[in-house]
Design an enzyme around this catalytic site. Sequence first.
Site, PDB file in Angstrom:
ATOM      1  N   GLY A  11     -63.711  27.223-101.571  1.00 53.61           N
ATOM      2  CA  GLY A  11     -62.270  26.953-101.625  1.00 53.61           C
ATOM      3  C   GLY A  11     -61.513  28.162-101.106  1.00 53.61           C
ATOM      4  O   GLY A  11     -60.411  28.486-101.554  1.00 53.61           O
ATOM      5  N   ALA A  13     -59.890  28.862 -98.536  1.00 50.65           N
ATOM      6  CA  ALA A  13     -58.566  28.732 -97.902  1.00 50.65           C
ATOM      7  C   ALA A  13     -57.502  28.315 -98.904  1.00 50.65           C
ATOM      8  O   ALA A  13     -56.347  28.094 -98.536  1.00 50.65           O
ATOM      9  CB  ALA A  13     -58.643  27.706 -96.763  1.00 50.65           C
ATOM     10  N   GLY A  14     -57.884  28.194-100.178  1.00 58.69           N
ATOM     11  CA  GLY A  14     -56.953  27.679-101.187  1.00 58.69           C
ATOM     12  C   GLY A  14     -56.172  28.783-101.877  1.00 58.69           C
ATOM     13  O   GLY A  14     -56.265  29.970-101.550  1.00 58.69           O
ATOM     14  N   ASP A  42     -65.147  26.664 -96.968  1.00 60.49           N
ATOM     15  CA  ASP A  42     -64.137  25.616 -97.188  1.00 60.49           C
ATOM     16  C   ASP A  42     -64.564  24.398 -96.364  1.00 60.49           C
ATOM     17  O   ASP A  42     -65.652  24.395 -95.752  1.00 60.49           O
ATOM     18  CB  ASP A  42     -62.701  26.113 -96.858  1.00 60.49           C
ATOM     19  CG  ASP A  42     -61.670  25.450 -97.775  1.00 60.49           C
ATOM     20  OD1 ASP A  42     -61.484  24.218 -97.658  1.00 60.49           O
ATOM     21  OD2 ASP A  42     -61.060  26.147 -98.612  1.00 60.49           O
ATOM     22  N   ARG A  92     -55.556  19.603-110.611  1.00 60.94           N
ATOM     23  CA  ARG A  92     -54.828  18.452-111.163  1.00 60.94           C
ATOM     24  C   ARG A  92     -53.341  18.575-110.861  1.00 60.94           C
ATOM     25  O   ARG A  92     -52.833  19.655-110.567  1.00 60.94           O
ATOM     26  CB  ARG A  92     -55.076  18.325-112.661  1.00 60.94           C
ATOM     27  CG  ARG A  92     -54.509  19.429-113.515  1.00 60.94           C
ATOM     28  CD  ARG A  92     -54.700  19.143-114.991  1.00 60.94           C
ATOM     29  NE  ARG A  92     -54.437  20.346-115.771  1.00 60.94           N
ATOM     30  CZ  ARG A  92     -54.031  20.373-117.020  1.00 60.94           C
ATOM     31  NH1 ARG A  92     -53.858  19.232-117.679  1.00 60.94           N
ATOM     32  NH2 ARG A  92     -53.807  21.499-117.658  1.00 60.94           N
ATOM     33  N   ARG A  98     -57.655  17.611-117.092  1.00 66.22           N
ATOM     34  CA  ARG A  98     -58.646  18.194-116.170  1.00 66.22           C
ATOM     35  C   ARG A  98     -59.835  17.259-115.975  1.00 66.22           C
ATOM     36  O   ARG A  98     -60.436  17.225-114.915  1.00 66.22           O
ATOM     37  CB  ARG A  98     -59.088  19.560-116.672  1.00 66.22           C
ATOM     38  CG  ARG A  98     -57.954  20.585-116.704  1.00 66.22           C
ATOM     39  CD  ARG A  98     -58.435  21.907-117.203  1.00 66.22           C
ATOM     40  NE  ARG A  98     -57.355  22.874-117.367  1.00 66.22           N
ATOM     41  CZ  ARG A  98     -56.677  23.064-118.500  1.00 66.22           C
ATOM     42  NH1 ARG A  98     -56.972  22.342-119.575  1.00 66.22           N
ATOM     43  NH2 ARG A  98     -55.718  23.958-118.571  1.00 66.22           N
ATOM     44  N   GLN A 112     -73.232  21.860-103.995  1.00 64.63           N
ATOM     45  CA  GLN A 112     -73.284  23.327-104.047  1.00 64.63           C
ATOM     46  C   GLN A 112     -74.433  23.812-104.940  1.00 64.63           C
ATOM     47  O   GLN A 112     -75.011  24.853-104.684  1.00 64.63           O
ATOM     48  CB  GLN A 112     -71.924  23.875-104.457  1.00 64.63           C
ATOM     49  CG  GLN A 112     -70.928  23.576-103.338  1.00 64.63           C
ATOM     50  CD  GLN A 112     -69.536  24.092-103.544  1.00 64.63           C
ATOM     51  OE1 GLN A 112     -69.239  24.695-104.569  1.00 64.63           O
ATOM     52  NE2 GLN A 112     -68.676  23.860-102.575  1.00 64.63           N
ATOM     53  N   GLY A 130     -63.549  25.768-110.608  1.00 63.55           N
ATOM     54  CA  GLY A 130     -63.042  24.419-110.308  1.00 63.55           C
ATOM     55  C   GLY A 130     -63.170  23.507-111.522  1.00 63.55           C
ATOM     56  O   GLY A 130     -64.182  23.505-112.209  1.00 63.55           O
ATOM     57  N   ASP A 159     -57.881  31.472-120.382  1.00 66.50           N
ATOM     58  CA  ASP A 159     -57.398  31.118-121.722  1.00 66.50           C
ATOM     59  C   ASP A 159     -57.397  32.362-122.617  1.00 66.50           C
ATOM     60  O   ASP A 159     -56.475  32.575-123.395  1.00 66.50           O
ATOM     61  CB  ASP A 159     -58.286  30.020-122.317  1.00 66.50           C
ATOM     62  CG  ASP A 159     -58.426  28.853-121.352  1.00 66.50           C
ATOM     63  OD1 ASP A 159     -57.435  28.163-121.131  1.00 66.50           O
ATOM     64  OD2 ASP A 159     -59.526  28.666-120.787  1.00 66.50           O
ATOM     65  N   HIS A 187     -62.785  24.468-121.298  1.00 70.59           N
ATOM     66  CA  HIS A 187     -61.513  24.810-120.663  1.00 70.59           C
ATOM     67  C   HIS A 187     -60.732  23.503-120.493  1.00 70.59           C
ATOM     68  O   HIS A 187     -60.724  22.883-119.431  1.00 70.59           O
ATOM     69  CB  HIS A 187     -61.762  25.484-119.309  1.00 70.59           C
ATOM     70  CG  HIS A 187     -60.481  25.745-118.570  1.00 70.59           C
ATOM     71  ND1 HIS A 187     -59.513  26.584-119.042  1.00 70.59           N
ATOM     72  CD2 HIS A 187     -60.006  25.244-117.403  1.00 70.59           C
ATOM     73  CE1 HIS A 187     -58.500  26.598-118.205  1.00 70.59           C
ATOM     74  NE2 HIS A 187     -58.774  25.788-117.197  1.00 70.59           N
TER      75      HIS A 187
HETATM   76  P1  NAD Z   1     -56.315  24.563-103.838  1.00 67.75           P
HETATM   77  O1  NAD Z   1     -56.126  23.110-103.585  1.00 67.75           O
HETATM   78  O2  NAD Z   1     -55.226  25.513-103.484  1.00 67.75           O
HETATM   79  O3  NAD Z   1     -57.619  25.069-103.105  1.00 67.75           O
HETATM   80  C1  NAD Z   1     -58.822  24.398-103.214  1.00 67.75           C
HETATM   81  C2  NAD Z   1     -59.575  24.648-101.925  1.00 67.75           C
HETATM   82  O4  NAD Z   1     -60.868  24.075-102.087  1.00 67.75           O
HETATM   83  C3  NAD Z   1     -58.935  23.988-100.696  1.00 67.75           C
HETATM   84  O5  NAD Z   1     -58.819  24.939 -99.653  1.00 67.75           O
HETATM   85  C4  NAD Z   1     -59.928  22.882-100.361  1.00 67.75           C
HETATM   86  O6  NAD Z   1     -59.974  22.581 -98.968  1.00 67.75           O
HETATM   87  C5  NAD Z   1     -61.222  23.508-100.854  1.00 67.75           C
HETATM   88  N1  NAD Z   1     -62.330  22.565-101.015  1.00 67.75           N
HETATM   89  C6  NAD Z   1     -62.289  21.257-101.349  1.00 67.75           C
HETATM   90  N2  NAD Z   1     -63.528  20.728-101.321  1.00 67.75           N
HETATM   91  C7  NAD Z   1     -64.367  21.735-100.999  1.00 67.75           C
HETATM   92  C8  NAD Z   1     -65.761  21.824-100.798  1.00 67.75           C
HETATM   93  N3  NAD Z   1     -66.545  20.754-100.929  1.00 67.75           N
HETATM   94  N4  NAD Z   1     -66.295  23.007-100.458  1.00 67.75           N
HETATM   95  C9  NAD Z   1     -65.513  24.105-100.306  1.00 67.75           C
HETATM   96  N5  NAD Z   1     -64.173  24.075-100.454  1.00 67.75           N
HETATM   97  C10 NAD Z   1     -63.608  22.905-100.801  1.00 67.75           C
HETATM   98  O7  NAD Z   1     -56.722  24.682-105.394  1.00 67.75           O
HETATM   99  P2  NAD Z   1     -56.698  25.974-106.305  1.00 67.75           P
HETATM  100  O8  NAD Z   1     -55.336  26.115-106.896  1.00 67.75           O
HETATM  101  O9  NAD Z   1     -57.313  27.098-105.580  1.00 67.75           O
HETATM  102  O10 NAD Z   1     -57.635  25.461-107.500  1.00 67.75           O
HETATM  103  C11 NAD Z   1     -59.014  25.252-107.306  1.00 67.75           C
HETATM  104  C12 NAD Z   1     -59.660  24.700-108.575  1.00 67.75           C
HETATM  105  O11 NAD Z   1     -59.579  25.648-109.636  1.00 67.75           O
HETATM  106  C13 NAD Z   1     -59.007  23.424-109.118  1.00 67.75           C
HETATM  107  O12 NAD Z   1     -60.035  22.542-109.564  1.00 67.75           O
HETATM  108  C14 NAD Z   1     -58.204  23.925-110.313  1.00 67.75           C
HETATM  109  O13 NAD Z   1     -57.972  22.911-111.269  1.00 67.75           O
HETATM  110  C15 NAD Z   1     -59.159  24.980-110.835  1.00 67.75           C
HETATM  111  N6  NAD Z   1     -58.598  25.969-111.759  1.00 67.75           N
HETATM  112  C16 NAD Z   1     -59.376  26.366-112.814  1.00 67.75           C
HETATM  113  C17 NAD Z   1     -58.919  27.323-113.697  1.00 67.75           C
HETATM  114  C18 NAD Z   1     -59.751  27.767-114.870  1.00 67.75           C
HETATM  115  O14 NAD Z   1     -59.211  28.503-115.731  1.00 67.75           O
HETATM  116  N7  NAD Z   1     -61.015  27.410-115.012  1.00 67.75           N
HETATM  117  C19 NAD Z   1     -57.660  27.891-113.500  1.00 67.75           C
HETATM  118  C20 NAD Z   1     -56.887  27.477-112.424  1.00 67.75           C
HETATM  119  C21 NAD Z   1     -57.363  26.501-111.550  1.00 67.75           C
HETATM  120  C1  LMR Z   2     -55.199  26.248-115.836  1.00 71.79           C
HETATM  121  O1  LMR Z   2     -55.575  26.312-117.003  1.00 71.79           O
HETATM  122  O2  LMR Z   2     -54.148  26.793-115.434  1.00 71.79           O
HETATM  123  C2  LMR Z   2     -56.058  25.536-114.825  1.00 71.79           C
HETATM  124  O3  LMR Z   2     -57.155  24.915-115.445  1.00 71.79           O
HETATM  125  C3  LMR Z   2     -55.282  24.569-114.002  1.00 71.79           C
HETATM  126  C4  LMR Z   2     -54.902  23.347-114.807  1.00 71.79           C
HETATM  127  O4  LMR Z   2     -55.187  22.238-114.344  1.00 71.79           O
HETATM  128  O5  LMR Z   2     -54.300  23.496-115.868  1.00 71.79           O
END
Ligand code: NAD
Ligand code: LMR
Length: 305
Positions: A11, A13-14, A42, A92, A98, A112, A130, A159, A187
């Site tokens: 991810g 590029a995200g 990505d 989300r 989630r 992966q 993710g 958290d 989470h």
């Molecule tokens: P984002 O949409 O900005 O970026 C996600 C990136 O993943 C995009 O560039 C997308 O093209 C890429 N992607 C999609 N499928 C892929 C694949 N198969 N292989 C490689 N890359 C792929 O999202 P974000 O804000 O960076 O969030 C990413 C994830 O993290 C989300 O699932 C979000 O809910 C999660 N998150 C978790 C926590 C936590 O505390 N655990 C906190 C925040 C966000």
């Molecule tokens: C968070 O806790 O901020 C992340 O898991 C993103 C979300 O979906 O809440």
Amino acid sequence: MSEPITVVVTGAAGQIAYSLLYQLAAGMVFGPNQPINLHLLDIPVMMKVLDGVVMELEDLALPLLKAIVPTADPAVAFKDVAAAFLVGSMPRREGMERKDLLAANVEIFKVQGEALNKYARKDVKVLVVGNPANTNALICSHYAPSIPKQNFTAMTRLDQNRAQAAVASRLNVQVDKVKNVIIWGNHSSTQYPDTAHATVTLEGSTKSVPTEINNEDWLNNIFVEIIQKRGAAVIAARKMSSAMSAAKAAGDHMRDWWVGTKPGEWISMGVLSDGSYGIPKDIVFSFPVTVENGQYKIVQVNFSS
Ligand code: NAD
Ligand code: LMR
């Protein structure tokens, strides 16, 4: 200076990756003497955006960053990696839980896991960011049977950081004065942020957080709900999920796993349950842990004290 290690960020590029990559390249996670090669994965449609991220990484002019490999091919991305940040997946939107992301994200963690199994180092440390992170970590490890299951972890450090910050703000102290808040569970909105054994340093001496806060309703209800719903509150405000704080937490999680925890300090990580506290074995659950020599150990908290 050591030999470079290879680190993959998916991810790349995200949003989260955009804040995470600087920390990695600057030595804030693996240390100031550890050069790294960054593999950036990505999907094909994001390769042009990823080119821009690569340009920015080059323009940081950071001496620890030895090589940058942008790719849409998991075989290239996971080759010889010592640490993996599995961020890439769908976030989300407002109104979703989630767990609603499972259908969209499960296949990503299967693919992966298979790629880690084939191409990564067998001692690779995997952090799943993710969502839903705990379930995705379990899925990923299932498809990587040649790598120890203990090497797959899920992120609950955000958290923990949120909980520490909320307690510090309530007590009007600097955040690093608060220690050993525990995040139990998933989470998700069912997690339990627990201050029962948390401490705060006040005027040089260590005190109990529940005693200092002295307000059971705030600790058991208001605080718990704030932490459980903090991710949703960020989404409601930003219209995007947390990214800067998530990236910081990912760096904190991996740094403490890599370098070790400080004496007397616990951190929370989603790890494979060994049955501690009566939690069913072999699910990924957030426990308090300490880390020494790259190995974490679940803390056995004494609830009778
Ligand atoms: P984002 O949409 O900005 O970026 C996600 C990136 O993943 C995009 O560039 C997308 O093209 C890429 N992607 C999609 N499928 C892929 C694949 N198969 N292989 C490689 N890359 C792929 O999202 P974000 O804000 O960076 O969030 C990413 C994830 O993290 C989300 O699932 C979000 O809910 C999660 N998150 C978790 C926590 C936590 O505390 N655990 C906190 C925040 C966000
Ligand atoms: C968070 O806790 O901020 C992340 O898991 C993103 C979300 O979906 O809440």
